[in-house]
Each structure stands twice: as structure tokens, then as C-alpha cells.
Design an enzyme around this catalytic site. Structure first.
Site, PDB file in Angstrom:
ATOM      1  N   HIS A 154      -6.136  17.924   5.694  1.00 39.86           N
ATOM      2  CA  HIS A 154      -6.279  16.490   6.012  1.00 39.86           C
ATOM      3  C   HIS A 154      -4.935  15.805   6.249  1.00 39.86           C
ATOM      4  O   HIS A 154      -4.912  14.640   6.656  1.00 39.86           O
ATOM      5  CB  HIS A 154      -7.025  15.756   4.897  1.00 39.86           C
ATOM      6  CG  HIS A 154      -8.420  16.247   4.672  1.00 39.86           C
ATOM      7  ND1 HIS A 154      -9.422  16.081   5.606  1.00 39.86           N
ATOM      8  CD2 HIS A 154      -8.989  16.912   3.646  1.00 39.86           C
ATOM      9  CE1 HIS A 154     -10.543  16.620   5.151  1.00 39.86           C
ATOM     10  NE2 HIS A 154     -10.312  17.143   3.961  1.00 39.86           N
ATOM     11  N   ASP A 190     -13.593  24.962   6.179  1.00 42.05           N
ATOM     12  CA  ASP A 190     -13.835  24.068   5.047  1.00 42.05           C
ATOM     13  C   ASP A 190     -15.036  23.166   5.375  1.00 42.05           C
ATOM     14  O   ASP A 190     -15.340  22.936   6.556  1.00 42.05           O
ATOM     15  CB  ASP A 190     -12.582  23.216   4.810  1.00 42.05           C
ATOM     16  CG  ASP A 190     -12.665  22.344   3.570  1.00 42.05           C
ATOM     17  OD1 ASP A 190     -12.176  22.787   2.518  1.00 42.05           O
ATOM     18  OD2 ASP A 190     -13.214  21.215   3.656  1.00 42.05           O
ATOM     19  N   HIS A 192     -15.187  20.025   5.077  1.00 44.11           N
ATOM     20  CA  HIS A 192     -14.731  18.772   5.680  1.00 44.11           C
ATOM     21  C   HIS A 192     -13.900  19.047   6.938  1.00 44.11           C
ATOM     22  O   HIS A 192     -13.167  20.038   7.000  1.00 44.11           O
ATOM     23  CB  HIS A 192     -13.873  17.996   4.676  1.00 44.11           C
ATOM     24  CG  HIS A 192     -14.548  17.733   3.369  1.00 44.11           C
ATOM     25  ND1 HIS A 192     -14.409  18.578   2.277  1.00 44.11           N
ATOM     26  CD2 HIS A 192     -15.377  16.737   2.984  1.00 44.11           C
ATOM     27  CE1 HIS A 192     -15.124  18.094   1.265  1.00 44.11           C
ATOM     28  NE2 HIS A 192     -15.724  16.987   1.664  1.00 44.11           N
TER      29      HIS A 192
HETATM   30  C1  OKP Z   1     -10.673  17.802   0.689  1.00 38.44           C
HETATM   31  B1  OKP Z   1     -10.936  19.175   1.296  1.00 38.44           B
HETATM   32  C2  OKP Z   1     -15.900  12.170  -2.489  1.00 38.44           C
HETATM   33  C3  OKP Z   1     -15.076  11.104  -1.781  1.00 38.44           C
HETATM   34  C4  OKP Z   1     -13.660  11.546  -1.544  1.00 38.44           C
HETATM   35  C5  OKP Z   1     -12.405  13.297  -0.465  1.00 38.44           C
HETATM   36  C6  OKP Z   1     -12.730  14.672   0.000  1.00 38.44           C
HETATM   37  C7  OKP Z   1     -11.516  15.497   0.267  1.00 38.44           C
HETATM   38  C8  OKP Z   1     -11.873  16.915   0.592  1.00 38.44           C
HETATM   39  N1  OKP Z   1     -17.311  11.921  -2.424  1.00 38.44           N
HETATM   40  N2  OKP Z   1     -13.650  12.683  -0.779  1.00 38.44           N
HETATM   41  O1  OKP Z   1     -11.317  19.167   2.640  1.00 38.44           O
HETATM   42  O2  OKP Z   1     -11.855  19.988   0.557  1.00 38.44           O
HETATM   43 ZN    ZN Z   2     -13.253  20.268   1.968  1.00 43.58          ZN
END
Ligand code: OKP
Ligand code: ZN
Length: 329
Positions: A154, A190, A192
Site C-alpha cells: 500500500h 493479497d 487487498h
Molecule cells: C494491509 B494488507 C479494517 C480497516 C483498516 C486496513 C487494511 C490494511 C491491509 N477493517 N484496514 O494489504 O494486508
Molecule cells: Zn491485505
């Protein structure tokens, strides 16, 4: 497979993250480290290759902020981890104010990514770990695993967010190009979307980015990862919540075909185990037994492959998931 890790990566120990209107215990916590280390066995520590390769991706003022933020936070009379809370969304990012709150907001996009006293050290050694894995692959290993932590996908060239501060996959792609690779494929599996990696490489023809992830209409990071961002060197394949291996496999195969058609000579996998059914912050339904076949299909690309660790928060299943994935190589 050779695995890389540096104990100094433990220095990042966030207590909490802020979302849905309140603080929650940090999902990216130390328990992940012990779970993965217990499952992968012997690890090698990286050597220190310095700052030079980081600067091929990240700006100097951004790196300065990461290094100084927590000290400035304490100097401003605050306690605990440093958090941004206001962001220059209306522009004026060039208005480089020196107040710590302005600097934090200028270089971040969420409130889930705190900077503590050990964050810089952990991130620095996490990149060195990634670069050590890359060196092994460039030195002739068919594959290597860099247990990067905190995650990286990210993070953009000048921003943090999503538990990510330095983008390991991106730094390694640039390092590989500098070392003579012609074209790098980054496959991001991943849960996300890897918005940082996409932002860093959009429009390039020497780095390809293919990502399979939760539909950003429903899932973090919301503002990136939609199918209509696919063009040129970027392929986004968003999938709905509830996707299991049957739903995942066609997109996964399409991503691999798309990469192979473009004839890369090195592969970097951003591996997240948060696609697992037990993940507490994610909503796919992959099983531990899906990860070895997934990895075997990747290995069948026949490319020198560096695997970097991204997310995965179901601590009880995490070790088994990582071990299953690595076994496929
Ligand atoms: C990082 B990686 C959670 C809200 C915040 C942030 C996720 C970051 C993921 N419900 N979420 O891609 O695993
Ligand atoms: Zn993730």
C-alpha cells in the site's frame, strides 16, 4: 527454499489502529511474526545494503519523515504512536509545512498506519530482508522468500497507509532492473489491492503489475483497484466478497496468462494470506489446501521468483498458510 528475516523487524509494534470511528487493537501485530517464523524454520539475516536502492522508489523527504516522525511527535508533547489526522485532499501538497501533523497527513492516506519509536528500524530492515531475497534469486536460486513485515504494497513513493511504509516489491523491482533484469512481473495475491505498487509503476513498460483482490467498492483501499484502472502495464481483477477457490482460480489464471504474454524475466509475488477463510479483516474463502496448488501454478511460469510477505491476520492459520504456499515452490 532460502528464507530471509531480520529480528530488527520486530521493532515495529503498533498498539492500535483507527477505523469505524474508534481504536481497535492493531491487526498487524507481533503474533504474526511468531506464527510465520515457527512455520518456516531457518531464516537468514540480510546484509545492510544501505539507502541507495530505497531512493529509486521513495523520495528523500518521505524517508526523512518516516525516520523522524516519532521523535517529532514526542517533541510536540504527544504520547504513544504518531497518527495523521488531516490530509491535503484539496491540493496544496506542495505547501510543505513543517508541523508534524501536516507532514504526517501529507505523506499518508489512512489512520490505520501508526508510526512508533521502532517503525523506521523495522521498515528499514524489512527492505533489506527483501533485497537479500532478491540477491539470492539473482544469484541463481529459483525462488526465495523474504518475510517482509510490516507489509509494503500500500506504500507509494511518498506515502504510507494500509500498515505499509516502504514498498518492498517496488524497491526489489527497481533493484532488479538496476542489476540488469529486462522486465519484472509483479503478481499481487493479497486480499487487498496493492495501490502503492500500482501508483509507483503505472505507465511503465519494464514493470508489469497484476493484482487479484477484493472489489474496492466494498473493501479497503476503496479508491484504487477497480477493473477500469487496468491499462497498459496494469491489470486489476477485483472479486466479490465470499470468493472461494472456484471463483478465484479463473482470475488467477488470467493474471498469470496476462503476465506471461508480456515475457517478463523475473517475478515478484506480493503474497498475502489474508485471502484465507479465517482472516479477521477480510472476506474471501480460500482454504489452507488452496495455497500449494496456487503456488505450483506460479512456479510453473518457470521464472526466477522472489516472494515478499504482505498481509495475513488469522494468526492461528497463518503459519500453515505460509508454509503451504512456500511448499508449492
Ligand atoms: C494491509 B494488507 C479494517 C480497516 C483498516 C486496513 C487494511 C490494511 C491491509 N477493517 N484496514 O494489504 O494486508
Ligand atoms: Zn491485505
Amino acid at each position: 527454499m532460502r528464507c530471509f528475516w531480520d529480528e530488527r523487524q520486530r521493532a515495529h509494534a503498533p498498539e492500535a489502529e483507527f477505523f469505524n470511528g474508534k481504536l481497535h487493537p492493531a491487526a498487524e501485530h507481533q503474533g504474526r511474526v511468531d506464527a510465520i517464523l515457527a512455520a518456516i524454520g531457518a531464516v537468514e539475516a540480510p546484509r545492510d545494503s544501505g539507502m541507495e536502492l530505497l531512493l529509486r522508489v521513495h523520495s528523500q523527504e518521505y524517508l526523512d519523515l518516516l525516520r523522524d516522525a516519532h521523535r517529532e511527535w514526542l517533541a510536540a508533547g504527544r504520547e504513544g504512536d504518531a497518527f495523521p489526522y488531516t490530509f491535503p485532499i484539496v491540493g496544496r501538497r506542495s505547501l510543505y509545512l513543517s508541523r508534524i501533523d501536516a507532514r504526517l497527513g501529507q505523506h499518508s492516506f489512512d489512520t490505520s498506519t501508526p508510526i512508533g519509536p521502532g517503525t523506521w528500524d523495522a521498515c528499514y530492515w524489512s527492505v533489506q530482508t527483501a533485497l537479500a531475497g532478491l540477491a539470492a534469486v539473482l544469484g541463481g536460486e529459483q525462488s526465495a522468500f523474504a518475510f517482509t513485515r510490516p507489509p509494503g504494497h500500500h506504500a507509494g513513493c511518498d506515502y504510507f497507509g494500509g500498515y505499509s511504509y516502504l514498498n518492498h516489491a517496488a524497491v526489489c523491482a527497481e533493484a532488479a532492473l538496476a542489476a540488469g533484469s529486462r522486465r519484472i512481473a509483479i503478481l499481487d495475491v493479497d486480499y487487498h489491492h496493492g495501490n502503492g505498487t500500482q501508483d509507483i509503476f503505472a505507465g511503465r513498460d519494464d514493470v508489469l503489475f497484476a493484482s487479484i483482490h477484493a472489489d474496492p467498492s466494498t473493501d479497503y483501499p476503496f479508491f484504487w483497484g477497480h477493473a477500469d484502472e487496468s491499462k497498459g502495464n496494469i491489470l486489476n481483477l477485483p472479486l466479490p466478497r465470499g470468493t472461494d477457490w472456484n471463483g478465484y482460480a479463473p482470475a488467477f489464471t488470467a493474471a498469470i496468462d496476462w503476465l506471461e504474454e508480456r515475457e517478463p524475466d523475473l517475478l515478484i509475488v506480493s503474497y498475502g494470506a489474508d485471502t484465507h477463510e479465517a482472516d479477521p479483516i477480510s472476506h474471501f474463502k480460500l482454504k489452507t489446501s488452496d495455497y500449494a496448488p496456487m503456488a505450483r501454478r506460479i512456479a510453473a511460469m518457470g521464472l526466477p521468483t522472489l516472494i515478499v510477505m504482505e498481509g495475513g491476520y488469522a494468526v492461528d492459520a497463518l503459519g500453515a498458510n505460509v508454509a503451504a504456499f512456500l511448499s508449492g515452490f
